[in-house]
Design a protein around this motif. Structure first.
Motif, PDB file in Angstrom:
ATOM      1  N   UNK A 104       0.828  -1.207   0.000  1.00 32.26           N
ATOM      2  CA  UNK A 104       0.000   0.000   0.000  1.00 32.26           C
ATOM      3  C   UNK A 104       0.863   1.258   0.000  1.00 32.26           C
ATOM      4  N   UNK A 105       1.879   1.300   0.842  1.00 28.38           N
ATOM      5  CA  UNK A 105       2.648   2.526   1.022  1.00 28.38           C
ATOM      6  C   UNK A 105       3.974   2.562   0.260  1.00 28.38           C
ATOM      7  N   UNK A 106       4.498   1.399  -0.108  1.00 33.05           N
ATOM      8  CA  UNK A 106       5.790   1.351  -0.794  1.00 33.05           C
ATOM      9  C   UNK A 106       5.712   0.896  -2.230  1.00 33.05           C
ATOM     10  N   UNK A 107       4.560   0.365  -2.607  1.00 32.09           N
ATOM     11  CA  UNK A 107       4.370  -0.089  -3.979  1.00 32.09           C
ATOM     12  C   UNK A 107       4.335  -1.601  -4.091  1.00 32.09           C
ATOM     13  N   UNK A 108       3.571  -2.051  -5.063  1.00 27.27           N
ATOM     14  CA  UNK A 108       3.383  -3.484  -5.280  1.00 27.27           C
ATOM     15  C   UNK A 108       4.692  -4.148  -5.704  1.00 27.27           C
ATOM     16  N   UNK A 109       5.485  -3.485  -6.527  1.00 25.49           N
ATOM     17  CA  UNK A 109       6.745  -4.081  -6.980  1.00 25.49           C
ATOM     18  C   UNK A 109       7.692  -4.325  -5.805  1.00 25.49           C
ATOM     19  N   UNK A 110       7.794  -3.358  -4.911  1.00 28.05           N
ATOM     20  CA  UNK A 110       8.653  -3.524  -3.731  1.00 28.05           C
ATOM     21  C   UNK A 110       8.129  -4.653  -2.852  1.00 28.05           C
ATOM     22  N   UNK A 111       6.807  -4.709  -2.698  1.00 27.56           N
ATOM     23  CA  UNK A 111       6.208  -5.745  -1.862  1.00 27.56           C
ATOM     24  C   UNK A 111       6.401  -7.134  -2.476  1.00 27.56           C
ATOM     25  N   UNK A 112       6.261  -7.236  -3.786  1.00 25.18           N
ATOM     26  CA  UNK A 112       6.439  -8.533  -4.445  1.00 25.18           C
ATOM     27  C   UNK A 112       7.877  -9.025  -4.294  1.00 25.18           C
ATOM     28  N   UNK A 113       8.843  -8.127  -4.447  1.00 20.87           N
ATOM     29  CA  UNK A 113      10.242  -8.509  -4.277  1.00 20.87           C
ATOM     30  C   UNK A 113      10.507  -8.913  -2.825  1.00 20.87           C
ATOM     31  N   UNK A 114       9.966  -8.151  -1.890  1.00 23.81           N
ATOM     32  CA  UNK A 114      10.141  -8.458  -0.466  1.00 23.81           C
ATOM     33  C   UNK A 114       9.488  -9.787  -0.112  1.00 23.81           C
ATOM     34  N   UNK A 115       8.330 -10.060  -0.700  1.00 25.41           N
ATOM     35  CA  UNK A 115       7.650 -11.328  -0.454  1.00 25.41           C
ATOM     36  C   UNK A 115       8.537 -12.497  -0.865  1.00 25.41           C
ATOM     37  N   UNK A 116       9.230 -12.363  -1.984  1.00 30.22           N
ATOM     38  CA  UNK A 116      10.150 -13.411  -2.417  1.00 30.22           C
ATOM     39  C   UNK A 116      11.234 -13.675  -1.384  1.00 30.22           C
ATOM     40  N   UNK A 117      11.747 -12.615  -0.780  1.00 30.10           N
ATOM     41  CA  UNK A 117      12.765 -12.756   0.257  1.00 30.10           C
ATOM     42  C   UNK A 117      12.174 -13.454   1.481  1.00 30.10           C
ATOM     43  N   UNK A 118      10.994 -13.014   1.908  1.00 30.98           N
ATOM     44  CA  UNK A 118      10.345 -13.606   3.083  1.00 30.98           C
ATOM     45  C   UNK A 118      10.072 -15.091   2.839  1.00 30.98           C
ATOM     46  N   UNK A 119       9.577 -15.428   1.651  1.00 33.36           N
ATOM     47  CA  UNK A 119       9.287 -16.835   1.348  1.00 33.36           C
ATOM     48  C   UNK A 119      10.570 -17.670   1.340  1.00 33.36           C
ATOM     49  N   UNK A 120      11.655 -17.104   0.810  1.00 31.38           N
ATOM     50  CA  UNK A 120      12.931 -17.823   0.786  1.00 31.38           C
ATOM     51  C   UNK A 120      13.398 -18.112   2.206  1.00 31.38           C
ATOM     52  N   UNK A 121      13.382 -17.106   3.066  1.00 33.86           N
ATOM     53  CA  UNK A 121      13.850 -17.277   4.444  1.00 33.86           C
ATOM     54  C   UNK A 121      12.904 -18.205   5.204  1.00 33.86           C
ATOM     55  N   UNK A 122      11.609 -18.032   5.001  1.00 33.60           N
ATOM     56  CA  UNK A 122      10.624 -18.876   5.653  1.00 33.60           C
ATOM     57  C   UNK A 122      10.819 -20.331   5.246  1.00 33.60           C
ATOM     58  N   UNK A 123      11.162 -20.558   3.995  1.00 24.59           N
ATOM     59  CA  UNK A 123      11.409 -21.906   3.492  1.00 24.59           C
ATOM     60  C   UNK A 123      12.646 -22.549   4.080  1.00 24.59           C
ATOM     61  N   UNK A 124      13.538 -21.731   4.633  1.00 21.80           N
ATOM     62  CA  UNK A 124      14.727 -22.247   5.287  1.00 21.80           C
ATOM     63  C   UNK A 124      14.432 -22.688   6.714  1.00 21.80           C
ATOM     64  N   UNK A 125      13.158 -22.585   7.102  1.00 18.05           N
ATOM     65  CA  UNK A 125      12.778 -22.989   8.445  1.00 18.05           C
ATOM     66  C   UNK A 125      12.873 -21.896   9.478  1.00 18.05           C
ATOM     67  N   UNK A 126      13.073 -20.647   9.025  1.00 14.21           N
ATOM     68  CA  UNK A 126      13.171 -19.530   9.965  1.00 14.21           C
ATOM     69  C   UNK A 126      11.803 -19.008  10.353  1.00 14.21           C
ATOM     70  N   UNK A 127      10.766 -19.362   9.626  1.00 17.49           N
ATOM     71  CA  UNK A 127       9.448 -18.813   9.938  1.00 17.49           C
ATOM     72  C   UNK A 127       8.548 -19.892  10.305  1.00 17.49           C
TER      73      UNK A 127
END
Length: 127
Positions: A104-127
């Motif tokens: 909402x505040x930073x843009x969909x492109x920034x959020x989509x890229x950040x989501x990829x990072x979160x999913x990668x880290x979460x997939x490593x068992x950190x989340x």
């Protein structure tokens, strides 16, 4: 650190505790060189003095930091700090809400890229 004011043990300890809280116990180290030494000396004091200041919690600073990094497109640093968020007790659900807010505040492109990072880290068992 030659040419610099000496730093008391309490300050060094506070910086080290903040660094471990943010980056985890096995935080990265950089081998100093003639080129990197001035930046390493500056960042060790400036960065960890900011992170260790008691007027804002580590979790609040984490929120600010990951938001800025995501908006700037600094994915390598974002990955490091998302790991730190998980290390500090953030859940996948909280980070999902952060991604929505970021969109909402930073843009969909920034959020989509950040989501990829979160999913990668979460997939490593950190989340």
């Amino acid at each position: 650190m030659s040419g610099h004011l000496s730093v008391d043990e309490e300050t060094l300890s506070r910086r080290a505790q903040a660094r471990e809280a943010v980056l985890g116990p096995s935080s990265f180290t950089v081998s100093p060189s003639v080129l990197s030494q001035p930046l390493l000396e500056w960042s060790e004091s400036a960065v960890w003095d900011v992170w260790s200041h008691p007027d804002l919690s580590i979790n609040h600073r984490c929120l600010v930091t990951i938001t800025i990094l995501a908006i700037q497109g600094r994915m390598e640093q974002l990955e490091l700090h998302v790991r730190g968020a998980f290390n500090n007790g953030w859940s996948s659900e909280q980070l999902a809400q952060w991604v929505n807010h970021l969109a909402v505040y930073g843009g969909v492109a920034a959020a989509a890229a950040a989501l990829g990072v979160v999913q990668k880290i979460s997939g490593e068992g950190k989340g």
